[in-house]
Design an enzyme around this catalytic site. Sequence first.
Site, short mmCIF file in Angstrom:
data_model
loop_
_atom_site.label_atom_id
_atom_site.label_comp_id
_atom_site.label_asym_id
_atom_site.label_seq_id
_atom_site.Cartn_x
_atom_site.Cartn_y
_atom_site.Cartn_z
CB SER A 108 -1.06 0.10 1.11
OG SER A 108 -0.28 -0.18 2.43
CG HIS A 121 -1.71 3.43 4.82
ND1 HIS A 121 -3.05 2.83 5.01
CD2 HIS A 121 -1.05 2.23 4.33
CE1 HIS A 121 -3.16 1.61 4.67
NE2 HIS A 121 -2.06 1.34 4.03
CG ASP A 175 -4.94 4.73 6.68
OD1 ASP A 175 -3.91 4.60 6.88
OD2 ASP A 175 -5.70 4.46 5.73
#
Length: 385
Positions: A55, A351, A348
């Site tokens: 990610s 991340h 978040d």
Amino acid sequence: MRIIIMAKYSFNKQQLCCLTFFVLISTVAIPSGCIRQLHQETITNHAILIVFGESLFDPGNNNYINTSTNFQANFPPYGETFFKYPTGRYTNGRTIPDFIAEFANLPLIPPFLEPHHHHHHHHVAYGYNFASSGAGALSETNSGLVIDLHKQLKYFKKVRNHLKAKLGERESDKVLANAVFLLSIGGNDYLRPSPLFASFPPDQYVSMVIGNITSALQEIYHNGGRKFGILNIWPLGCLPIARAQNVASGGDGSCDPRANAVTVSHNSLLAATLRQLQWQLKGFQYSLFDVFSVALDAESNPTKYGFKDAKSACCGTGPFRGIPSCGGKRQPKEYELCSDPQDFLFWDFIHPTEASNQISAQAWWNGPPNITGPYNLQALFHLTS
């Protein structure tokens, strides 16, 4: 001064803007960025960027696979700061590879699986990005929901065969030898552990993860890659989700020492492995970015990096906004959103924000050897094979 534009070059929007600029002020000074850009275009041997990972590096490949919303970020408020719409990137704006592309005078590298891109990659592109949110070094990590590292390597081999067909053996070898391969992988193997995690002592599990990363690097090398940029892993015990879990179990929200210990052993084995590969594989050059140290430093000295809060997420619920609810597509549906993501290290539950990605990318691009060594990425891009 006369400007002669040769017909055989085609220009993109940014360059046309540069050209207009050229023509308008040809009697005065020419912005160096334009010259660099035009020069960059006229040579076919610009170093391309080839990206593998999870990610932190995924530009939206997971938008095109059958997965769960746990592994997607294609809904608001993701992407809101820079793109103004969700792209599938797990942050409010650009990722580290986006900034690296920018520093290297390349356009943003689209997701490999984006249908348009997928069918039009018959021209020699500026790069390829195979990264998939949730992917681990082990195929068992989030199996069936992500494009695991092994499959990302298969895509790379497709690209390599395609380059060969298009350019011939010699040219394609040259393109790959000059390409910079970025890799960010491993965090998910510990964060959302595969069933294997419980079956092995931590040090043995770490060796398995590093073993898989090593064989991926060897495989890229045997397929022509020579220049590697590798990210080590964040202090997993200090992520907002880890702090929230600490509070939930009656703690004060401090970092989880066990998760950090595993991170440290992963990172030190990774560093040792890369030194060994450089010694074993002729022409193998690398830049290891110590995002672990940079993140820990930012968490203890947020203002040094321009942050107001380096412990909580900007978007989420609960203590430290560490519960993964950003965007309201998971449980719980309600979430809070900070007013200025620039003030936060974390976007978040795990991340980083765009501001944080920019700091990492800048440090990786031209930082000192203690955080990005033995080469920084700028030096790596300029190495010729």
